[in-house]
Design an enzyme around this catalytic site. Structure first.
Site, PDB file in Angstrom:
ATOM      1  N   LYS A 161       0.804  -1.378  -0.090  1.00 33.39           N
ATOM      2  CA  LYS A 161      -0.072  -0.005  -0.111  1.00 33.39           C
ATOM      3  C   LYS A 161       1.068   1.246  -0.048  1.00 33.39           C
ATOM      4  CE  LYS A 161      -3.290   2.707   2.835  1.00 33.39           C
ATOM      5  NZ  LYS A 161      -4.010   2.791   4.321  1.00 33.39           N
ATOM      6  N   ASP A 173      -2.219  10.204   3.691  1.00 29.11           N
ATOM      7  CA  ASP A 173      -4.101   9.899   3.912  1.00 29.11           C
ATOM      8  C   ASP A 173      -4.474  10.877   4.588  1.00 29.11           C
ATOM      9  OD1 ASP A 173      -6.247   8.697   4.088  1.00 29.11           O
ATOM     10  OD2 ASP A 173      -5.570   7.035   5.378  1.00 29.11           O
ATOM     11  N   LYS A 229     -10.088  13.180   8.143  1.00 32.64           N
ATOM     12  CA  LYS A 229      -9.400  12.470   9.525  1.00 32.64           C
ATOM     13  C   LYS A 229      -9.441  14.007  10.508  1.00 32.64           C
ATOM     14  CE  LYS A 229      -6.321   8.837   8.200  1.00 32.64           C
ATOM     15  NZ  LYS A 229      -7.238   7.747   9.016  1.00 32.64           N
ATOM     16  N   ASP A 283       1.795   6.161   5.603  1.00 29.51           N
ATOM     17  CA  ASP A 283       0.464   5.243   5.247  1.00 29.51           C
ATOM     18  C   ASP A 283       1.293   4.595   3.718  1.00 29.51           C
ATOM     19  OD1 ASP A 283      -1.786   4.067   5.615  1.00 29.51           O
ATOM     20  OD2 ASP A 283      -3.032   5.671   4.430  1.00 29.51           O
ATOM     21  N   ASP A 323     -12.162   7.363   3.656  1.00 29.00           N
ATOM     22  CA  ASP A 323     -10.995   6.988   4.555  1.00 29.00           C
ATOM     23  C   ASP A 323     -10.524   5.493   4.424  1.00 29.00           C
ATOM     24  OD1 ASP A 323      -8.747   7.647   6.125  1.00 29.00           O
ATOM     25  OD2 ASP A 323      -9.839   7.959   7.987  1.00 29.00           O
ATOM     26  N   GLU A 333      -9.585   3.950   2.080  1.00 27.94           N
ATOM     27  CA  GLU A 333      -8.929   4.001   0.627  1.00 27.94           C
ATOM     28  C   GLU A 333      -7.856   3.032   0.557  1.00 27.94           C
ATOM     29  OE1 GLU A 333      -7.693   5.463   3.492  1.00 27.94           O
ATOM     30  OE2 GLU A 333      -5.514   5.326   2.900  1.00 27.94           O
ATOM     31  N   ARG A 374      -7.753  -0.333   0.912  1.00 29.24           N
ATOM     32  CA  ARG A 374      -8.246  -1.456   0.184  1.00 29.24           C
ATOM     33  C   ARG A 374      -8.794  -1.205  -1.304  1.00 29.24           C
ATOM     34  NH1 ARG A 374     -12.672  -1.705   4.916  1.00 29.24           N
ATOM     35  NH2 ARG A 374     -11.191  -0.632   5.839  1.00 29.24           N
TER      36      ARG A 374
HETATM   37  N1  BES Z   1      -4.313   4.561   7.014  1.00 32.21           N
HETATM   38  C1  BES Z   1      -5.306   4.372   7.738  1.00 32.21           C
HETATM   39  C2  BES Z   1      -5.298   3.352   8.713  1.00 32.21           C
HETATM   40  C3  BES Z   1      -4.559   3.636  10.092  1.00 32.21           C
HETATM   41  C4  BES Z   1      -5.096   4.688  11.065  1.00 32.21           C
HETATM   42  C5  BES Z   1      -3.220   3.384  10.235  1.00 32.21           C
HETATM   43  C6  BES Z   1      -4.508   5.230  12.108  1.00 32.21           C
HETATM   44  C7  BES Z   1      -2.561   3.748  11.366  1.00 32.21           C
HETATM   45  C8  BES Z   1      -3.111   4.381  12.307  1.00 32.21           C
HETATM   46  C9  BES Z   1      -6.492   3.760   6.769  1.00 32.21           C
HETATM   47  O1  BES Z   1      -6.633   4.273   5.534  1.00 32.21           O
HETATM   48  C10 BES Z   1      -7.729   4.367   7.479  1.00 32.21           C
HETATM   49  O2  BES Z   1      -8.093   5.254   7.555  1.00 32.21           O
HETATM   50  N2  BES Z   1      -8.651   3.360   7.876  1.00 32.21           N
HETATM   51  C11 BES Z   1     -10.032   3.396   8.685  1.00 32.21           C
HETATM   52  C12 BES Z   1     -10.695   2.785   7.985  1.00 32.21           C
HETATM   53  C13 BES Z   1     -12.229   3.019   8.568  1.00 32.21           C
HETATM   54  C14 BES Z   1     -12.613   4.077   7.763  1.00 32.21           C
HETATM   55  C15 BES Z   1     -13.203   1.978   8.090  1.00 32.21           C
HETATM   56  C16 BES Z   1      -9.557   3.347  10.026  1.00 32.21           C
HETATM   57  O3  BES Z   1      -8.969   2.355  10.225  1.00 32.21           O
HETATM   58  O4  BES Z   1     -10.130   4.307  10.782  1.00 32.21           O
HETATM   59 ZN    ZN Z   2      -4.729   5.017   4.656  1.00 34.97          ZN
HETATM   60 MN    MN Z   3      -7.727   6.077   5.301  1.00 36.65          MN
END
Ligand code: BES
Ligand code: ZN
Ligand code: MN
Length: 500
Positions: A251, A256, A263, A274, A333, A335, A337
């Site tokens: 990835k 992000d 966020k 990210d 968010d 993204e 996947r």
């Molecule tokens: N890059 C983030 C995951 C992440 C968040 C990694 C905080 C480390 C610390 C990912 O793209 C994301 O934002 N995931 C969301 C998914 C949710 C919207 C289903 C998350 O984990 O909040």
């Molecule tokens: Zn992300």
């Molecule tokens: Mn995200």
């Protein structure tokens, strides 16, 4: 940093010329009649040192020792893990000014595992990020000598460990760079530079080619950014062409923001990390170019920014992935996947023996496993066992999480083949279930490194994980495994036809 081996035990350690001599003292330490042993025995007798985990004592200009500083560290039984944490605890001594040459030895037997652990720990403890500092003072240590029981037996372990360090440090470098110094274009340039190494090729696709492939999910994430997306295809050819490759998919979200589902501000800077999955793929290729094993590996990196903008994808938008499956983007968010699913479909054309994706995918995985073990999902028990074992061997740990079909229930929607998010519960698993819908054609595993790829707080920085795990996994593969019959290969034109 240069690493060398020397046939040397505690008895000869006094003659190892260095700015700092590090001696790892076993719990069963018995003093003999040499200078270093006498110093350790004296310190123990005086109550100034105990050969236990976490105990350390430094001496300056110790009598009878050529090195100007002596650092004794307790290492219990001297296991790899204990060696590693003893050295990690001595980071400040290792970063002290004037320490350029370091020698390390053990009071008991030291073999390949100890060598690997010491190399990893010394590199880690002395690493310094410099790229965006104006007065850069890099790592001071330039030479390390490791005293071992049997030099010949430790040689292979040293080569593996040194290559791993190079890979880890490349992954750290790209992970640590701020997003304006690590755009998708710059990441692609770093990948192209790896093609200078033996047996490595690199191809970089831009927006037009990605559109032609039909990567609608990847494009949807990129469309809110001024930065152009890149799709990187790295190849390491160490075995004949008919040997099925392992495909690594990283990835590469260079930043992000969350997109329209933006966020919150606190700690948002950490979303520069990210792209640590992508960085780990670069790191693995760096090490492969060094070790030249007889295997084939493909690295795929979809990389772009996730930004809010007038053209950005909106919650509720439905897009068509390269596989033909449609996705309702309920949360912009989620993204990672979306860019990974198209890369997974692209992986089909290599008729891979296995595909492993690596992603800072979910905050939920951080809650589940913290920063100790990466989350691991696998479609076969064999692949799960291989990855688990590689994690233990490299001390780059992971833990398997389940993939029961019930976890995919929440991805159902009235408006597309699937939604990109389910509820909050089991978030790391529902993300993996989403990815699994793109992996029917090969054995597949997913590493969620959201908790392990970087550290927050005072020690903020990329860890280079899971480069050690991935390398241990790849190098443990039987070289020359024949490709599965032509069936898999035929999938490639089919996938292309669909996309066109
Ligand atoms: N890059 C983030 C995951 C992440 C968040 C990694 C905080 C480390 C610390 C990912 O793209 C994301 O934002 N995931 C969301 C998914 C949710 C919207 C289903 C998350 O984990 O909040
Ligand atoms: Zn992300
Ligand atoms: Mn995200």
């Amino acid at each position: 940093m240069n690493f060398e081996l020397a046939q040397c035990g505690i008895g000869d350690a006094a003659d190892l010329g260095a700015d700092l001599l590090v001696v790892l003292v076993h719990r069963e330490f018995k003093a003999r009649n040499d200078a270093v042993s006498r110093l350790i025995a004296g310190a123990i007798k005086a109550g100034d040192f105990e050969p236990k985990a976490g105990k350390a004592l430094q001496m300056y200009r110790p009598a009878g020792v050529t090195a100007s500083r002596l650092l004794v560290l307790g290492c219990e039984e001297g296991l790899a893990r204990q060696t590693r944490s003893a050295i990690a605890g001595a980071a400040s001594a290792l970063k002290a000014s004037g320490v350029r040459r370091v020698a390390v030895c053990w009071t008991g037997d030291a073999g390949p595992e100890q060598v690997q652990a010491a190399v990893a720990a010394l590199a880690e403890a002395s690493y310094v990020y410099t790229t965006t500092k104006s007065k850069a003072e890099g790592r001071l240590i330039d030479r390390v000598v490791l005293g071992v029981t049997d030099v010949a037996a430790a040689r292979g372990a040293l080569d593996h460990a040194v290559a791993t360090v190079k890979g880890v440090e490349l992954a750290k470098e790209w992970g640590n760079r701020p997003a304006n110094h690590a755009t998708p274009t710059m990441i692609a340039r770093a990948a192209s530079a790896l093609a200078k190494l033996p047996r490595i090729r690199c191809e970089v696709l831009g927006p037009r080619q990605v559109a032609k492939l039909g990567m609608g999910a990847f494009m949807a994430v990129a469309q809110g950014s001024e930065e152009e997306l890149r799709f990187i295809v790295l190849r390491y050819d160490g075995a004949p062409k008919d040997v099925a490759p392992t495909v690594l998919v990283g990835k590469g979200i260079s930043f992000d923001t969350g997109g329209i589902s933006i966020k919150p501000a606190p700690e948002m800077d950490e979303m520069k990390f990210d792209m640590c999955g992508a960085a780990s793929v670069l790191g693995v290729f760096r090490a492969l170019g060094e070790l030249k094993p007889a295997i084939n590996v493909v690295g795929l990196i979809p990389t772009c920014e996730n930004m809010p903008d007038g053209r950005a994808v909106k919650p509720g938008d439905v897009v068509t992935s390269m596989s033909g499956q449609t996705i309702e983007i309920l949360n912009t968010d989620a993204e990672g996947r979306l860019i990974l699913c198209d890369a997974l479909t692209y992986a089909e054309r290599f008729a891979p023996r296995a595909v492993v994706d690596i992603a800072t995918l979910t905050g939920a995985c951080v809650i589940a496993l913290g920063g100790v073990r990466s989350g691991m999902f696998a479609s076969t028990d064999a692949l799960a066992a291989e990855l688990h074992a590689a994690g233990e061997a490299s001390q780059d740990l992971c833990w398997r999480l389940p993939l029961d079909d019930e976890y995919a229930e929440g991805l159902k929607t009235n408006f597309a083949d699937m939604a990109n998010v389910a509820g909050r519960a089991g978030g790391a698993i529902t993300a993996a279930k989403f990815l699994q819908k793109y992996t029917a054609k090969f054995p597949w595993a997913h590493l969620d490194i959201a908790g392990t790829a970087w550290k927050s707080g005072a020690a903020k920085g990329a860890t280079g994980r899971p480069v050690p795990l991935l390398l241990a996994y790849l190098l443990a593969q039987p070289s020359g495994t024949a490709a599965p019959a032509a069936a898999g290969r035929k999938a490639a034109p089919a996938a292309r036809r669909k996309a066109a």
